[in-house]
Enzyme design. Structure first.
Site, short mmCIF file in Angstrom:
data_model
loop_
_atom_site.label_atom_id
_atom_site.label_comp_id
_atom_site.label_asym_id
_atom_site.label_seq_id
_atom_site.Cartn_x
_atom_site.Cartn_y
_atom_site.Cartn_z
N GLY A 12 0.77 -1.23 0.00
CA GLY A 12 0.00 0.00 0.00
C GLY A 12 0.80 1.29 0.00
O GLY A 12 0.33 2.30 0.50
N ASN A 14 1.37 3.05 -2.64
CA ASN A 14 0.61 3.97 -3.51
C ASN A 14 -0.61 4.51 -2.77
O ASN A 14 -0.95 5.69 -2.92
CB ASN A 14 0.20 3.27 -4.81
CG ASN A 14 1.32 3.27 -5.83
OD1 ASN A 14 1.62 4.29 -6.43
ND2 ASN A 14 1.96 2.13 -6.00
N ARG A 66 -15.90 -17.91 -8.13
CA ARG A 66 -15.48 -16.58 -8.55
C ARG A 66 -16.71 -15.71 -8.81
O ARG A 66 -16.72 -14.52 -8.54
CB ARG A 66 -14.60 -16.72 -9.80
CG ARG A 66 -13.98 -15.43 -10.30
CD ARG A 66 -13.23 -14.65 -9.24
NE ARG A 66 -11.85 -15.08 -9.10
CZ ARG A 66 -10.82 -14.28 -8.76
NH1 ARG A 66 -10.98 -13.03 -8.51
NH2 ARG A 66 -9.63 -14.76 -8.64
N ASN A 108 -5.94 2.62 -12.94
CA ASN A 108 -4.95 1.66 -12.43
C ASN A 108 -3.55 2.23 -12.59
O ASN A 108 -3.28 2.93 -13.56
CB ASN A 108 -5.06 0.36 -13.25
CG ASN A 108 -4.04 -0.69 -12.83
OD1 ASN A 108 -3.87 -0.96 -11.64
ND2 ASN A 108 -3.36 -1.28 -13.80
N HIS A 110 0.33 1.05 -13.18
CA HIS A 110 1.10 -0.13 -13.61
C HIS A 110 2.59 0.25 -13.67
O HIS A 110 2.93 1.31 -14.22
CB HIS A 110 0.61 -0.62 -14.98
CG HIS A 110 1.30 -1.87 -15.42
ND1 HIS A 110 0.98 -3.11 -14.92
CD2 HIS A 110 2.35 -2.05 -16.26
CE1 HIS A 110 1.78 -4.02 -15.44
NE2 HIS A 110 2.62 -3.40 -16.26
N GLY A 149 -9.97 -5.24 -21.24
CA GLY A 149 -8.66 -5.87 -21.48
C GLY A 149 -7.76 -5.78 -20.26
O GLY A 149 -8.09 -5.16 -19.25
N ASP A 151 -4.63 -4.18 -18.77
CA ASP A 151 -3.71 -3.04 -18.96
C ASP A 151 -3.87 -2.39 -20.33
O ASP A 151 -2.90 -1.92 -20.94
CB ASP A 151 -2.24 -3.49 -18.78
CG ASP A 151 -1.97 -4.08 -17.41
OD1 ASP A 151 -2.61 -3.66 -16.44
OD2 ASP A 151 -1.12 -4.99 -17.32
#
Ligand code: GAR
Length: 207
Positions: A12, A14, A66, A108, A110, A149, A151
């Site tokens: 964590g 970020n 799931r 997000n 990356h 998709g 990324d």
């Protein structure tokens, strides 16, 4: 006021950068409404609690399938009513129903310059291991919107970081965090909270 929910899986750092940027007024017009981790007992949850942010854990391991996890996960997000979902080191694939429902409202971070070193199997330290194996001289980080998709969504911002000859994956990871991630992600949240960016034709445009 933008209501942001931050999703995490581990340490964590970020998340901490976002908490600190809100406290310092570098991210404005934003409230961190909640933090959700898919792993129990991780440092991220402690960081949230320390900052007085409601923190929850929803783990796929606690569900029979799931599909059941995905349903409960989406129900929890809906309950929080976020304007923005921030993946800050969240290593679970976002269910398609959530991507559709929160289209252009999930971002997000990356740890590479997308489209290099991204996609299935590229997460955390592995990204830096692969970059060093390939011998690249420059890497970096990317903040992007999340689509169906892996990324592949519209890129919001990127920052390049030098790779040095004697780097280990750990040393490179730390440099990418310090020089890129911890600035890019808070900046992107501030840009969104203040209406400075929009998605047009699959690309991010600054206004
Ligand atoms: C960060 O380097 C982030 O970019 C990466 O995981 C790390 C989490 O660190 N995310 C991915 O690899 C997503 N594909 P943190 O928990 O200390 O923020």
């Amino acid at each position: 006021m933008l209501r942001a929910v931050v999703l995490v899986s581990g340490g964590g750092t970020n998340l901490q950068a976002i908490i600190d940027a809100v406290a310092a007024g570098q991210i404005t017009n934003t409230e961190i409404a909640a933090v959700i981790s898919n792993n129990k007992g991780v440092k991220s949850l402690g960081r949230a609690e320390k900052a007085g942010i409601p923190a929850y854990c929803i783990s796929p391991k606690d569900f029979e399938s799931r599909e059941q996890f995905n349903e409960m996960f989406l129900a929890k997000i809906d309950e929080i009513r976020p304007d923005l979902i921030v993946l800050a080191g969240f290593l679970v694939k976002i269910p398609e129903a959530m991507v559709r429902k929160y289209s252009d409202r999930i971002i997000n971070i990356h740890p590479s310059l997308i489209p290099s070193f991204c996609g299935v199997g590229y997460y955390g330290l592995k990204v830096h291991e692969k970059a060093l194996e390939r011998g690249v001289k420059v890497t970096g980080a990317t903040v992007h919107f999340v689509n169906e998709g892996m990324d592949e969504g519209p890129i919001i911002a990127q920052k390049a970081v030098a790779v040095l000859d004697d780097d280990t994956p750990e040393v490179l990871q730390r440099r990418v965090m310090e020089q890129a991630e911890w600035n890019l992600l808070p900046q992107a949240i501030d840009d969104i909270a203040n209406g400075r960016i929009k998605v047009e034709g699959g690309k991010v445009i600054r206004s």
